[in-house]
Design a protein around this motif. Structure first.
Motif, PDB file in Angstrom:
ATOM      1  N   VAL A  22     -43.455  11.881  27.214  1.00 10.37           N
ATOM      2  CA  VAL A  22     -43.790  12.423  25.901  1.00 10.37           C
ATOM      3  C   VAL A  22     -44.835  11.516  25.262  1.00 10.37           C
ATOM      4  O   VAL A  22     -44.645  10.306  25.182  1.00 10.37           O
ATOM      5  N   ARG A  23     -45.937  12.118  24.843  1.00 15.51           N
ATOM      6  CA  ARG A  23     -46.993  11.377  24.152  1.00 15.51           C
ATOM      7  C   ARG A  23     -47.198  12.003  22.783  1.00 15.51           C
ATOM      8  O   ARG A  23     -47.323  13.234  22.663  1.00 15.51           O
ATOM      9  N   VAL A  24     -47.265  11.172  21.761  1.00 12.73           N
ATOM     10  CA  VAL A  24     -47.512  11.624  20.400  1.00 12.73           C
ATOM     11  C   VAL A  24     -48.795  10.966  19.914  1.00 12.73           C
ATOM     12  O   VAL A  24     -48.944   9.750  20.026  1.00 12.73           O
ATOM     13  N   LYS A  25     -49.701  11.768  19.413  1.00 12.04           N
ATOM     14  CA  LYS A  25     -50.943  11.267  18.825  1.00 12.04           C
ATOM     15  C   LYS A  25     -50.991  11.755  17.380  1.00 12.04           C
ATOM     16  O   LYS A  25     -51.410  12.887  17.110  1.00 12.04           O
ATOM     17  N   ASP A  26     -50.513  10.900  16.483  1.00 12.81           N
ATOM     18  CA  ASP A  26     -50.421  11.272  15.070  1.00 12.81           C
ATOM     19  C   ASP A  26     -51.770  11.660  14.475  1.00 12.81           C
ATOM     20  O   ASP A  26     -51.864  12.615  13.705  1.00 12.81           O
ATOM     21  N   GLU A  27     -52.820  10.923  14.837  1.00 19.14           N
ATOM     22  CA  GLU A  27     -54.139  11.187  14.256  1.00 19.14           C
ATOM     23  C   GLU A  27     -54.673  12.566  14.633  1.00 19.14           C
ATOM     24  O   GLU A  27     -55.506  13.131  13.935  1.00 19.14           O
ATOM     25  N   GLN A  28     -54.181  13.128  15.729  1.00 13.22           N
ATOM     26  CA  GLN A  28     -54.589  14.463  16.164  1.00 13.22           C
ATOM     27  C   GLN A  28     -53.494  15.505  15.925  1.00 13.22           C
ATOM     28  O   GLN A  28     -53.670  16.665  16.293  1.00 13.22           O
ATOM     29  N   ALA A  29     -52.398  15.081  15.325  1.00 18.97           N
ATOM     30  CA  ALA A  29     -51.246  15.974  15.130  1.00 18.97           C
ATOM     31  C   ALA A  29     -50.897  16.664  16.445  1.00 18.97           C
ATOM     32  O   ALA A  29     -50.810  17.882  16.536  1.00 18.97           O
ATOM     33  N   ARG A  30     -50.703  15.854  17.502  1.00 21.72           N
ATOM     34  CA  ARG A  30     -50.473  16.395  18.841  1.00 21.72           C
ATOM     35  C   ARG A  30     -49.252  15.739  19.485  1.00 21.72           C
ATOM     36  O   ARG A  30     -49.055  14.534  19.387  1.00 21.72           O
ATOM     37  N   ILE A  31     -48.449  16.576  20.150  1.00 21.63           N
ATOM     38  CA  ILE A  31     -47.375  16.079  21.006  1.00 21.63           C
ATOM     39  C   ILE A  31     -47.505  16.772  22.350  1.00 21.63           C
ATOM     40  O   ILE A  31     -47.743  17.985  22.418  1.00 21.63           O
ATOM     41  N   THR A  32     -47.387  15.982  23.404  1.00 21.15           N
ATOM     42  CA  THR A  32     -47.499  16.506  24.767  1.00 21.15           C
ATOM     43  C   THR A  32     -46.276  16.067  25.562  1.00 21.15           C
ATOM     44  O   THR A  32     -45.884  14.905  25.488  1.00 21.15           O
ATOM     45  N   LEU A  33     -45.679  17.004  26.273  1.00 23.23           N
ATOM     46  CA  LEU A  33     -44.555  16.711  27.157  1.00 23.23           C
ATOM     47  C   LEU A  33     -44.961  17.121  28.557  1.00 23.23           C
ATOM     48  O   LEU A  33     -45.444  18.246  28.764  1.00 23.23           O
ATOM     49  N   THR A  34     -44.779  16.205  29.515  1.00 26.88           N
ATOM     50  CA  THR A  34     -45.113  16.470  30.911  1.00 26.88           C
ATOM     51  C   THR A  34     -43.893  16.183  31.779  1.00 26.88           C
ATOM     52  O   THR A  34     -43.352  15.078  31.745  1.00 26.88           O
ATOM     53  N   LEU A  35     -43.479  17.181  32.544  1.00 26.04           N
ATOM     54  CA  LEU A  35     -42.327  17.015  33.432  1.00 26.04           C
ATOM     55  C   LEU A  35     -42.705  16.194  34.657  1.00 26.04           C
ATOM     56  O   LEU A  35     -43.852  16.257  35.120  1.00 26.04           O
ATOM     57  N   PRO A  36     -41.728  15.477  35.214  1.00 24.86           N
ATOM     58  CA  PRO A  36     -41.965  14.864  36.526  1.00 24.86           C
ATOM     59  C   PRO A  36     -42.091  15.971  37.580  1.00 24.86           C
ATOM     60  O   PRO A  36     -41.713  17.123  37.337  1.00 24.86           O
ATOM     61  N   ALA A  37     -42.605  15.618  38.744  1.00 25.07           N
ATOM     62  CA  ALA A  37     -42.814  16.606  39.809  1.00 25.07           C
ATOM     63  C   ALA A  37     -41.512  17.259  40.252  1.00 25.07           C
ATOM     64  O   ALA A  37     -41.489  18.433  40.626  1.00 25.07           O
ATOM     65  N   VAL A  38     -40.410  16.513  40.205  1.00 25.65           N
ATOM     66  CA  VAL A  38     -39.108  17.024  40.626  1.00 25.65           C
ATOM     67  C   VAL A  38     -38.088  16.688  39.545  1.00 25.65           C
ATOM     68  O   VAL A  38     -38.038  15.557  39.060  1.00 25.65           O
ATOM     69  N   CYS A  39     -37.286  17.671  39.179  1.00 25.95           N
ATOM     70  CA  CYS A  39     -36.224  17.479  38.174  1.00 25.95           C
ATOM     71  C   CYS A  39     -34.889  17.921  38.766  1.00 25.95           C
ATOM     72  O   CYS A  39     -34.812  18.974  39.402  1.00 25.95           O
ATOM     73  N   ASP A  40     -33.851  17.140  38.522  1.00 23.69           N
ATOM     74  CA  ASP A  40     -32.518  17.500  39.024  1.00 23.69           C
ATOM     75  C   ASP A  40     -32.016  18.811  38.431  1.00 23.69           C
ATOM     76  O   ASP A  40     -31.380  19.596  39.119  1.00 23.69           O
ATOM     77  N   GLU A  41     -32.286  19.047  37.178  1.00 23.33           N
ATOM     78  CA  GLU A  41     -31.810  20.250  36.481  1.00 23.33           C
ATOM     79  C   GLU A  41     -32.959  21.244  36.301  1.00 23.33           C
ATOM     80  O   GLU A  41     -33.147  21.800  35.218  1.00 23.33           O
ATOM     81  N   GLU A  42     -33.702  21.485  37.358  1.00 32.58           N
ATOM     82  CA  GLU A  42     -34.927  22.288  37.286  1.00 32.58           C
ATOM     83  C   GLU A  42     -34.703  23.670  36.665  1.00 32.58           C
ATOM     84  O   GLU A  42     -35.465  24.084  35.792  1.00 32.58           O
ATOM     85  N   ASP A  43     -33.693  24.389  37.096  1.00 33.69           N
ATOM     86  CA  ASP A  43     -33.463  25.740  36.570  1.00 33.69           C
ATOM     87  C   ASP A  43     -33.191  25.715  35.068  1.00 33.69           C
ATOM     88  O   ASP A  43     -33.713  26.543  34.322  1.00 33.69           O
ATOM     89  N   THR A  44     -32.390  24.766  34.628  1.00 34.78           N
ATOM     90  CA  THR A  44     -32.080  24.647  33.200  1.00 34.78           C
ATOM     91  C   THR A  44     -33.323  24.287  32.409  1.00 34.78           C
ATOM     92  O   THR A  44     -33.597  24.868  31.346  1.00 34.78           O
ATOM     93  N   ILE A  45     -34.084  23.341  32.907  1.00 36.19           N
ATOM     94  CA  ILE A  45     -35.302  22.906  32.211  1.00 36.19           C
ATOM     95  C   ILE A  45     -36.309  24.044  32.125  1.00 36.19           C
ATOM     96  O   ILE A  45     -36.930  24.258  31.071  1.00 36.19           O
ATOM     97  N   GLN A  46     -36.456  24.797  33.194  1.00 36.27           N
ATOM     98  CA  GLN A  46     -37.371  25.938  33.164  1.00 36.27           C
ATOM     99  C   GLN A  46     -36.899  26.999  32.170  1.00 36.27           C
ATOM    100  O   GLN A  46     -37.707  27.629  31.489  1.00 36.27           O
TER     101      GLN A  46
END
Length: 107
Positions: A57-81
């Motif tokens: 998770v990256r937050v850039k306050d000056e741009q009013a931006r939040i970005t979330l990037t998943l790892p390539a593999v997630c244990d709870e993939e179906d739930t996360i999707q």
């Protein structure tokens, strides 16, 4: 305007980036901004705190931006999707109600 981008590859949502202010009302009274912020907070908490995905998770306050990037593999993939798909559907509904204040893109 708030811009919501969902990053997809091979039918997998890999993350999202939300940026900008909707401009619907003054800060503190903006229901569009509050709705988007609540959806982002709920998704991030579910993905990282409940499912343990360790998404970046990256937050850039000056741009009013939040970005979330998943790892390539997630244990709870179906739930996360399911969480990310639900967030996408919700933000599209919000966009339909407030088209001048929010845009939703799949990139």
């Amino acid at each position: 305007m708030t811009r919501c981008e969902f990053f997809t590859e091979n039918d997998r949502i890999n993350g999202f980036s939300i940026s900008g202010h909707s401009g619907y009302a003054e800060a503190g009274s903006d229901i569009v901004c509050a709705a988007v912020s609540a959806a982002v907070a709920m998704a991030e908490a579910t993905i990282n705190d409940v499912c343990g995905a360790n998404a970046k998770v990256r937050v850039k306050d000056e741009q009013a931006r939040i970005t979330l990037t998943l790892p390539a593999v997630c244990d709870e993939e179906d739930t996360i999707q399911a969480v990310l798909a639900g967030m996408l559907v919700y933000l599209c509904s919000l966009r339909d109600d407030y088209p001048d204040y929010i845009e939703v893109l799949e990139v």
